[in-house]
Design an enzyme around this catalytic site. Structure first.
Site, PDB file in Angstrom:
ATOM      1  N   HIS A 419       0.819  -1.210   0.000  1.00 22.72           N
ATOM      2  CA  HIS A 419       0.000   0.000   0.000  1.00 22.72           C
ATOM      3  C   HIS A 419       0.854   1.263   0.000  1.00 22.72           C
ATOM      4  O   HIS A 419       0.615   2.207  -0.779  1.00 22.72           O
ATOM      5  CB  HIS A 419      -0.937  -0.004   1.217  1.00 22.72           C
ATOM      6  CG  HIS A 419      -1.792   1.219   1.289  1.00 22.72           C
ATOM      7  ND1 HIS A 419      -1.418   2.340   2.011  1.00 22.72           N
ATOM      8  CD2 HIS A 419      -2.966   1.527   0.694  1.00 22.72           C
ATOM      9  CE1 HIS A 419      -2.346   3.273   1.855  1.00 22.72           C
ATOM     10  NE2 HIS A 419      -3.298   2.799   1.077  1.00 22.72           N
ATOM     11  N   ARG A 577      31.806  -5.372 -21.075  1.00 20.71           N
ATOM     12  CA  ARG A 577      33.250  -5.508 -20.894  1.00 20.71           C
ATOM     13  C   ARG A 577      33.521  -6.545 -19.810  1.00 20.71           C
ATOM     14  O   ARG A 577      32.958  -6.457 -18.716  1.00 20.71           O
ATOM     15  CB  ARG A 577      33.853  -4.158 -20.505  1.00 20.71           C
ATOM     16  CG  ARG A 577      35.379  -4.189 -20.396  1.00 20.71           C
ATOM     17  CD  ARG A 577      35.927  -2.807 -20.088  1.00 20.71           C
ATOM     18  NE  ARG A 577      35.567  -2.367 -18.747  1.00 20.71           N
ATOM     19  CZ  ARG A 577      35.767  -1.130 -18.297  1.00 20.71           C
ATOM     20  NH1 ARG A 577      36.292  -0.205 -19.091  1.00 20.71           N
ATOM     21  NH2 ARG A 577      35.427  -0.800 -17.059  1.00 20.71           N
ATOM     22  N   GLU A 679      43.061   0.885 -25.895  1.00 20.64           N
ATOM     23  CA  GLU A 679      43.459   1.778 -24.806  1.00 20.64           C
ATOM     24  C   GLU A 679      44.957   1.721 -24.543  1.00 20.64           C
ATOM     25  O   GLU A 679      45.443   2.286 -23.564  1.00 20.64           O
ATOM     26  CB  GLU A 679      42.669   1.426 -23.536  1.00 20.64           C
ATOM     27  CG  GLU A 679      42.700  -0.028 -23.166  1.00 20.64           C
ATOM     28  CD  GLU A 679      41.672  -0.395 -22.092  1.00 20.64           C
ATOM     29  OE1 GLU A 679      41.110   0.508 -21.459  1.00 20.64           O
ATOM     30  OE2 GLU A 679      41.442  -1.603 -21.907  1.00 20.64           O
ATOM     31  N   GLY A 700      39.131   3.371 -25.322  1.00 23.25           N
ATOM     32  CA  GLY A 700      39.094   3.757 -23.906  1.00 23.25           C
ATOM     33  C   GLY A 700      39.967   4.990 -23.756  1.00 23.25           C
ATOM     34  O   GLY A 700      41.186   4.878 -23.582  1.00 23.25           O
ATOM     35  N   ASN A 702      40.510   7.267 -21.562  1.00 25.12           N
ATOM     36  CA  ASN A 702      41.262   7.551 -20.318  1.00 25.12           C
ATOM     37  C   ASN A 702      42.612   6.856 -20.319  1.00 25.12           C
ATOM     38  O   ASN A 702      43.667   7.475 -20.132  1.00 25.12           O
ATOM     39  CB  ASN A 702      40.454   7.117 -19.096  1.00 25.12           C
ATOM     40  CG  ASN A 702      39.296   8.046 -18.806  1.00 25.12           C
ATOM     41  OD1 ASN A 702      39.197   9.116 -19.390  1.00 25.12           O
ATOM     42  ND2 ASN A 702      38.410   7.641 -17.920  1.00 25.12           N
ATOM     43  N   ASP A 703      42.594   5.520 -20.503  1.00 27.60           N
ATOM     44  CA  ASP A 703      43.857   4.771 -20.484  1.00 27.60           C
ATOM     45  C   ASP A 703      44.727   5.130 -21.679  1.00 27.60           C
ATOM     46  O   ASP A 703      45.951   5.244 -21.559  1.00 27.60           O
ATOM     47  CB  ASP A 703      43.577   3.257 -20.476  1.00 27.60           C
ATOM     48  CG  ASP A 703      43.415   2.721 -19.056  1.00 27.60           C
ATOM     49  OD1 ASP A 703      44.049   3.271 -18.146  1.00 27.60           O
ATOM     50  OD2 ASP A 703      42.649   1.767 -18.858  1.00 27.60           O
ATOM     51  N   CYS A 750      34.113   4.596 -25.785  1.00 21.35           N
ATOM     52  CA  CYS A 750      33.314   4.487 -24.553  1.00 21.35           C
ATOM     53  C   CYS A 750      33.970   5.235 -23.405  1.00 21.35           C
ATOM     54  O   CYS A 750      33.556   5.123 -22.265  1.00 21.35           O
ATOM     55  CB  CYS A 750      33.092   3.024 -24.178  1.00 21.35           C
ATOM     56  SG  CYS A 750      34.614   2.121 -23.852  1.00 21.35           S
TER      57      CYS A 750
END
Length: 793
Positions: A419, A577, A679, A700, A702-703, A750
């Site tokens: 409820h 991944r 990456e 990738g 960042n890497d 990504c």
């Protein structure tokens, strides 16, 4: 000649709402049209609206009711007194002879159908304005269970009529503008399903929190279903992906959560009460109420019922403990998610961290902050302060007036279909149900923040925390040639963002599921008896108590988490991944320290592809593969593709592909595509050779940036140097795209950069990238920018 006062369910259809109310008309519709398809609905009959009107006329109480209602409107008498007076008038008069005779005759006929002297029935109210798509009256009137014999039945019928004038029903109709005297009441009398000997619950053909239309949600508890409806227990919860139910070879159960189910309602014998609530035996508490085939059967029924009515449905089901058969006992339109404005997405984000006080099920997706008002019983309702956060054990319809004044609700008990959950959704306020101890932990006057914006779990934090509220308009978003995808970590977030106009998920991070849901190192599950850490061993045994094979705990939770993400975008591709923890992150999992080496630089250490074929982790990787295989082949979500992170050399690529094949995930088998993260500079330099081994690349950023520029991406001292837009990084990306074109390979990205920098996204489009995967909140603005760039090319 048809009886004007009683109609059998099989003679009713959805056209008869004005005659018998929505609930009974729906039962008749299902029996008439769906019973022959195998959907079981218990037999029964309904009294008509005409019988109710005749009751009022012959009892001579109409004018008195009108007078009482006028006194309430004119504030001459309080609601409680008016309601009591009106209900008393119903209970103190007898049924007119013709109506009594009709009800008794129908009951005796029902006894004959079930070959018993006194059949046990459920007696339910069905108001003629109830269960219409724009006004949810659910729970406004009473239900009586395990009623036997004509005397008990007539008494229950009188109480049903009286329940049309409970305090909550009067105030609800006043608020919605319904004329009290134009709302009639029909009574449904239905053969009881002996779920007191088994289980029962509630089912929706739409996700109750996000409105995602392609799942059925089932709540289940032992005993009669009132414990689930009233929120007395925390039930089991199952989610099933409907589009794959038509294939018998698939089992698309994408979520299973074991509830505590601490109480159950059963038949009472020997006293005046027809039911009683008892403690659930421990053996049942630790078990799911439904087996997988039963879950799938109910979900198929939900999909078929929804298809028949052409709208999302809210259903109640029960399992007969004597026969083992499943039944649908009620079906009505879902009245919250199906009515929502679909072009606007509201998002809430906490901007501060705080001490976590409580956890429960999140209802809605909002955040609220304020002072606690703890109320333990309905008698204390008048003590509630407007604008406070209501904290209580559970709610029922008597609490609705006070719930309307709350900015948020927290309960000890209840599941997503109780409820408190239903009403808070209707009111559009966040609630956290089933916390177990809110009334013990929280005090009146205490300042707290209630967050339902972090997934399936809701959290109560100490103090008033800052949060941001934003609206995303998903109308008029242009189409783009470049595929725009999403980065998703949490299965709950995937459901939250299902409305976004995107082309699938370019990065589903397995680590979130392992870290936040599984929490145990896979090698610790495989070699539990070898574990020296006694505390970790004890914790693991407790967490995996339901699983004889401890590795199945890992596989099942990972598979269902991935499946939920994949279902949110089906049939668009969802690229998962494989795990990419660093050794220090793996070591932080329960039991992990004994299976991980200590490294001085984990970022460049034993991570990604190198683990998958190593004897140190090969068995753990096999569990990851088993989960992917289950999602694709057992659940049927073949839109799941896989991606290998941090693959340094061609030899490493070959070894990983070999291990994948050994675990049933050979590239190309059943359409499986295998991607590789780009990456590492070697991925760019040898792109054409990597392309021979994989179906495509996902950058990738960042890497790749940290390895091209030689900058630790986590270093605050070098933060001004770390920039994905650096010329060296962009040149390498351009090189990759040129190589990919030669080999006809797909390339996506990504990494974080396109979400953070629209100009970087523009560069990628100009270079001809195939797809860009973004954080969900960046999808709309970046997609618009991409369309602009494409139109100028």
């Amino acid at each position: 000649m048809k009886d004007p006062y009683v109609v059998w369910f099989e003679d009713l259809s959805s056209e008869d709402v004005s005659k018998v109310g929505g609930k009974n008309a729906s039962l008749g519709e299902m029996i008439g049209t769906l019973k022959e398809e195998g959907i079981r609905v218990p037999d029964g009959f309904a009294t008509t609206a005409e019988a109710y009107q005749e009751f009022l006329e012959q009892a001579g109480i109409k004018d008195a009711i009108q007078q009482s209602l006028t006194e309430y409107r004119d504030e001459q008498k309080p609601l409680g007194q008016v309601g009591r007076t009106i209900r008393g008038r119903f209970l103190n008069v007898s049924f007119p002879e013709e109506i009594e005779k009709a009800i008794k005759a129908a009951y005796h006929q029902l006894c004959d159908r079930y070959d018993t002297e006194q059949v046990d029935v459920a007696v339910r109210s069905s108001a003629t304005a109830e269960d219409l798509p724009d006004a949810s009256f659910a729970g406004q009137q009473e239900t009586f269970l395990n009623v036997t014999g004509t005397h008990e039945l007539l008494d229950a019928c009188r109480k049903c009529y009286a329940s049309l004038f409970t305090d909550r029903a009067i105030s609800y109709r006043e608020e919605k503008g319904f004329d009290h005297m134009k709302v009639a009441l029909s009574i449904g009398v239905q053969k009881m399903v002996r779920s007191d000997l088994s289980g029962s619950g509630v089912m929706f053909s739409i996700d109750t929190e996000t409105g995602f239309p392609h799942v059925a949600v089932i709540n289940a508890a032992w005993g009669l279903g009132e414990t689930v409806v009233q929120g007395m227990v925390n039930p089991d919860e199952y989610r099933i992906f409907k589009p794959l139910l038509h294939k018998d070879s698939f089992r698309p159960i994408i979520e299973k959560t074991l509830g505590e189910k601490e109480k159950k309602m059963v038949y009472a014998t020997g006293g005046t009460k027809t039911t009683k609530t008892i403690q659930t035996p421990k053996t049942e508490v630790r078990r799911y109420v439904l087996e997988d085939p039963e879950i799938l059967q109910l979900a198929k029924w939900a999909a078929r019922i929804e298809d028949h009515y052409q709208m999302p449905m809210d259903m109640e089901w029960a399992k007969d403990g004597e026969t083992g058969e499943l039944f649908i006992v009620q079906a009505r339109p879902e009245t919250v998610q199906s009515q929502k404005e679909s072009s606007l997405l509201k998002t809430y984000t906490l901007e501060e961290e705080g001490e976590k006080l409580l956890t429960g099920l999140s209802i809605g997706e909002a955040i609220a902050a304020g002072k606690v008002c703890r109320i333990k019983s309905a008698e204390q309702i008048n003590e509630f302060e407007d604008g406070a956060i209501l904290v209580t054990e559970m709610t029922d319809p008597d609490w609705v007036p006070v719930m309307k004044k709350a900015v948020g609700i927290i309960t000890d008990h209840g599941g997503r279909t109780c409820h408190a959950a239903i009403v808070s959704r209707e009111l559009g306020i966040p609630a956290i149900v089933g916390t177990g101890e809110a009334t013990d932990v929280l005090e009146t006057g205490q300042e707290v923040t209630l967050s339902c914006a972090e997934g399936d779990e809701g959290f109560v934090y100490e103090g008033i925390l800052k949060y941001e509220e934003a609206e995303v308009n998903i109308e008029d978003v242009p189409e783009t040639r470049t595929r725009v995808m999403m980065n998703i970590a949490s299965p709950a977030a995937a459901f939250r963002w299902w409305r976004l106009p995107c082309d699938g998920i370019g990065l589903a991070r397995m680590e979130f599921i392992i870290n936040n849901i599984i929490k145990i190192h896979p090698m610790a599950l495989i070699h539990l008896d070898r574990l020296k850490d006694q505390e970790a061993r004890k914790t693991i045994r407790k967490m995996t108590a339901l699983f004889e094979d401890k590795t199945e705990y890992f596989v099942e939770h990972l598979a269902r988490g991935i499946a939920k993400i994949a279902a949110s975008q089906y049939p668009e591709p969802v690229i998962v991944r494989m795990s990419d923890f660093k050794t220090n992150e793996y070591a932080d999992l329960i039991g992990g320290k004994e299976f991980e080496p200590h490294e001085s630089n984990p970022m460049l250490g034993f991570r990604g592809a190198s683990r998958y074929y190593s004897d140190q982790y090969r068995e753990g990787f096999a569990l990851e593969c088993k989960a992917i295989l289950r999602v694709r082949e057992e659940m049927g979500l073949e839109n799941v593709l896989i991606m290998i992170p941090f693959c340094r050399t061609l030899q490493e690529a070959d070894r990983v592909l070999e291990v994948l094949g050994e675990n049933g995930l050979a590239r190309g088998k059943n359409g499986l595509e295998v991607y590789v993260m780009c990456e590492i500079p070697s991925n760019v330099t040898l792109a054409e050779k990597f392309a021979e081994r994989f179906d495509g690349f996902s950058i990738g950023s960042n890497d790749l940036t940290q390895l091209i520029l030689g900058v630790d991406r986590d270093s605050s001292e070098l933060a001004d140097i770390f920039d994905e837009r650096n010329e060296a990084v962009k040149q390498e990306i351009s090189r990759l795209l040129q190589s990919a074109r030669k080999t006809n390979s797909k390339v996506g990205i990504c990494g974080q950069a396109p979400s953070d920098y629209p100009d970087f996204a523009a560069f990628l489009v100009q270079e001809g990238i195939d797809s860009i995967s973004l954080n969900p909140d960046s999808v709309i603005p970046v997609k618009k920018r991409i369309a602009e760039v494409e139109s100028s090319l």
